[in-house]
Design a protein around this motif. Sequence first.
Motif, mmCIF file in Angstrom:
data_model
loop_
_atom_site.group_PDB
_atom_site.id
_atom_site.type_symbol
_atom_site.label_atom_id
_atom_site.label_comp_id
_atom_site.label_asym_id
_atom_site.label_seq_id
_atom_site.Cartn_x
_atom_site.Cartn_y
_atom_site.Cartn_z
ATOM 1 N N MET A 18 4.749 -0.001 -30.248
ATOM 2 C CA MET A 18 5.821 -0.865 -29.780
ATOM 3 C C MET A 18 4.370 -2.168 -29.657
ATOM 4 O O MET A 18 5.094 -3.356 -30.310
ATOM 5 N N ALA A 19 3.366 -1.785 -29.227
ATOM 6 C CA ALA A 19 2.491 -3.653 -29.708
ATOM 7 C C ALA A 19 2.368 -4.019 -31.370
ATOM 8 O O ALA A 19 2.259 -5.225 -31.338
ATOM 9 N N ARG A 20 2.944 -2.866 -32.121
ATOM 10 C CA ARG A 20 2.951 -3.904 -34.172
ATOM 11 C C ARG A 20 4.306 -4.200 -34.299
ATOM 12 O O ARG A 20 4.385 -5.113 -34.591
ATOM 13 N N LEU A 21 5.245 -3.853 -32.910
ATOM 14 C CA LEU A 21 6.553 -4.832 -32.986
ATOM 15 C C LEU A 21 6.888 -5.924 -32.652
ATOM 16 O O LEU A 21 7.553 -6.909 -33.241
ATOM 17 N N ALA A 22 5.938 -5.642 -31.445
ATOM 18 C CA ALA A 22 6.174 -7.047 -30.614
ATOM 19 C C ALA A 22 4.740 -8.487 -31.060
ATOM 20 O O ALA A 22 5.651 -8.576 -31.151
ATOM 21 N N GLN A 23 4.248 -7.801 -32.350
ATOM 22 C CA GLN A 23 3.814 -8.734 -33.039
ATOM 23 C C GLN A 23 4.333 -9.179 -34.198
ATOM 24 O O GLN A 23 3.698 -9.632 -35.043
ATOM 25 N N GLY A 24 5.172 -8.436 -34.664
ATOM 26 C CA GLY A 24 5.899 -8.371 -35.939
ATOM 27 C C GLY A 24 5.607 -7.465 -36.842
ATOM 28 O O GLY A 24 5.567 -8.749 -37.790
ATOM 29 N N LEU A 25 4.449 -7.253 -36.974
ATOM 30 C CA LEU A 25 3.668 -6.688 -38.363
ATOM 31 C C LEU A 25 4.821 -5.650 -38.898
ATOM 32 O O LEU A 25 5.802 -5.748 -38.265
ATOM 33 N N ALA A 26 4.465 -6.025 -40.311
ATOM 34 C CA ALA A 26 4.763 -4.992 -41.074
ATOM 35 C C ALA A 26 3.728 -4.247 -42.548
ATOM 36 O O ALA A 26 3.802 -4.202 -43.570
ATOM 37 N N ASP A 27 3.419 -3.598 -40.733
ATOM 38 C CA ASP A 27 1.815 -2.737 -41.888
ATOM 39 C C ASP A 27 2.225 -1.346 -42.424
ATOM 40 O O ASP A 27 1.525 -0.892 -43.125
ATOM 41 N N ASP A 28 3.526 -1.281 -42.630
ATOM 42 C CA ASP A 28 4.037 0.863 -42.146
ATOM 43 C C ASP A 28 5.475 0.358 -42.952
ATOM 44 O O ASP A 28 6.186 -0.568 -42.358
ATOM 45 N N LEU A 29 6.331 1.440 -42.936
ATOM 46 C CA LEU A 29 7.439 1.178 -43.971
ATOM 47 C C LEU A 29 8.317 1.332 -42.350
ATOM 48 O O LEU A 29 9.524 0.814 -42.511
ATOM 49 N N LEU A 30 7.976 1.932 -41.384
ATOM 50 C CA LEU A 30 8.795 1.503 -39.974
ATOM 51 C C LEU A 30 9.066 0.053 -39.563
ATOM 52 O O LEU A 30 9.958 -0.446 -39.508
ATOM 53 N N THR A 31 7.493 -0.450 -39.107
ATOM 54 C CA THR A 31 7.609 -1.790 -38.710
ATOM 55 C C THR A 31 8.347 -2.716 -39.909
ATOM 56 O O THR A 31 9.241 -3.448 -39.916
ATOM 57 N N THR A 32 7.998 -2.646 -40.906
ATOM 58 C CA THR A 32 8.584 -3.196 -42.345
ATOM 59 C C THR A 32 9.985 -3.362 -42.157
ATOM 60 O O THR A 32 11.348 -4.331 -42.062
ATOM 61 N N LEU A 33 11.191 -1.863 -42.238
ATOM 62 C CA LEU A 33 12.335 -1.856 -41.967
ATOM 63 C C LEU A 33 12.818 -2.348 -40.961
ATOM 64 O O LEU A 33 13.981 -3.092 -40.799
ATOM 65 N N VAL A 34 12.235 -2.523 -39.456
ATOM 66 C CA VAL A 34 13.260 -3.072 -38.183
ATOM 67 C C VAL A 34 12.685 -4.710 -39.130
ATOM 68 O O VAL A 34 13.935 -5.351 -38.095
ATOM 69 N N LEU A 35 12.097 -4.935 -39.414
ATOM 70 C CA LEU A 35 12.135 -6.629 -39.251
ATOM 71 C C LEU A 35 12.949 -6.916 -40.378
ATOM 72 O O LEU A 35 13.232 -8.321 -40.584
ATOM 73 N N ALA A 36 13.122 -5.778 -41.549
ATOM 74 C CA ALA A 36 14.140 -6.194 -42.564
ATOM 75 C C ALA A 36 15.026 -6.147 -42.461
ATOM 76 O O ALA A 36 16.481 -6.264 -43.134
ATOM 77 N N SER A 37 16.240 -5.654 -41.268
ATOM 78 C CA SER A 37 17.366 -5.236 -40.819
ATOM 79 C C SER A 37 17.984 -5.789 -39.743
ATOM 80 O O SER A 37 17.356 -6.499 -38.309
ATOM 81 N N ASP A 38 19.074 -6.415 -40.196
ATOM 82 C CA ASP A 38 19.731 -6.618 -39.239
ATOM 83 C C ASP A 38 20.757 -5.595 -38.135
ATOM 84 O O ASP A 38 21.354 -6.441 -37.416
ATOM 85 N N ALA A 39 20.154 -4.560 -38.945
ATOM 86 C CA ALA A 39 20.996 -3.275 -37.343
ATOM 87 C C ALA A 39 20.317 -3.701 -35.918
ATOM 88 O O ALA A 39 19.156 -3.847 -36.037
ATOM 89 N N PRO A 40 21.206 -3.013 -34.786
ATOM 90 C CA PRO A 40 20.531 -3.046 -34.115
ATOM 91 C C PRO A 40 19.158 -1.756 -33.845
ATOM 92 O O PRO A 40 19.003 -1.095 -34.463
ATOM 93 N N VAL A 41 18.091 -2.450 -32.604
ATOM 94 C CA VAL A 41 17.301 -1.027 -32.634
ATOM 95 C C VAL A 41 16.993 -0.776 -31.453
ATOM 96 O O VAL A 41 16.739 -1.574 -30.463
ATOM 97 N N ALA A 42 17.043 0.363 -31.609
ATOM 98 C CA ALA A 42 16.464 0.671 -29.871
ATOM 99 C C ALA A 42 15.518 1.651 -29.717
ATOM 100 O O ALA A 42 14.921 2.643 -31.165
ATOM 101 N N LEU A 43 14.530 2.076 -28.701
ATOM 102 C CA LEU A 43 12.969 2.270 -28.463
ATOM 103 C C LEU A 43 13.241 3.199 -27.617
ATOM 104 O O LEU A 43 13.620 3.069 -26.633
ATOM 105 N N ALA A 44 12.956 4.354 -27.600
ATOM 106 C CA ALA A 44 12.339 5.654 -26.569
ATOM 107 C C ALA A 44 10.986 5.360 -26.422
ATOM 108 O O ALA A 44 10.570 6.341 -27.459
ATOM 109 N N PRO A 45 10.310 4.665 -25.304
ATOM 110 C CA PRO A 45 9.030 4.788 -25.078
ATOM 111 C C PRO A 45 8.513 6.284 -24.680
ATOM 112 O O PRO A 45 9.165 7.197 -24.669
#
Length: 402
Positions: free
Chosen positions: A96-123
């Motif tokens: 969550m911290a990496r996503l909040a900072q807008g990092l793209a340092d692995d496949l998952l965080t890069t995917l979130v930044l690159a997609s227009d699909a809705p994103v849901a998080l289960a903490p």
Amino acid sequence: MQRLQRKRIVLGVGGGIAAYKSAELIRRLRDQGAEVRVVMTRAAREFITPLTLQALSGHPVFNDLLDPAAEAAMGHIELARWADLILVAPATADLMARLAQGLADDLLTTLVLASDAPVALAPAMNQAMWRDPATQANAERLAGRGMRLFGPGAGSQACGDSGPGRMLEADELAQRAADCFERGLLTGRRVLITAGPTREAIDPVRYVSNHSSGKMGFALAEAAAEAGAAVTLVSGPVHLPTPQRVARIDVVSARDMLAACEGAMPCDILIAAAAVADYRPEAVASQKMKKDPGSDDGLTLRLVRNPDILATLAARADRPFSVGFAAETEHLLDYAARKLKSKNLDLIVANDVANPQIGFNSEDNAVSVIDRALQATRFEQASKGQIARQLIAFIAARYHQS
């Protein structure tokens, strides 16, 4: 939960003990008809094996951003376009911290930044980590960007603590994933959709047709049903399953399609996505036509115009809100605007079928919608399912304004 039928869900698995619940979540999503692709972080692989999630999802698991095999097949951009929803479960404090900072340092965080699909998080984390001001600030920031937070729940934790931070159970997460897909936009409305090609017979064996696969029209029918409409789908010859809660009428020729549409009237909204043949052979041979082995002459067919289905229905006294499609290979917006005016339409959807990435038989599309004021609204390239849901929401909004 039928809203998950044929939905494309990317499940991101973070590195926490709750990753074991991801296996059950995949089962629950697939039980409801969703197609699931799994992306794991490096830490997640310490808690559950990719092989387990591959076996449950039925697809290889994506692990690394710079995986040559993955890039040669789908790649992170293609995966980003593929997704109807990105669900991260578990979403750890670090993730969550990496996503909040807008990092793209692995496949998952890069995917979130690159997609227009809705994103849901289960903490999922220790209760003290969840309560920490830094985590709370990150959660607020992510929610402010439109990401949905599913939980966390409260109760006993693997570390022995008790409190908020537990990942929600698979059943509830699947239900909340279904809730991400809108419903009710067209509740109580009757929607008539045409799809696929028509075939115009030359003789009992041969016919004139086109390359339409029907995928866009069928995706629109599914999206309209999800939005609560009573949907009638009139389809030319295609090899596609009928979407759930959709009444399907199969036809062959343009005249068949017109008759079926007139029989399905009245309706509130007409979406004419079919690629209807403009012409048909004037005469249809009763037997298979034979070539003359003693002649090098060609064959001349006289073609006559087919009825204009869209213009005919849009001119009725009980005229529905009428939406057409313009599949063009050049001068896209100009030709579409002319068609809008000549057929008395409310909206027209223009797509460039000369582009193989978004043309006939492709999985993706990119379109522009033109209204009566000749204002164009662009929908960028995405899967046809995503485009269909965007179009249905747009059409529903314009319908309710009319």
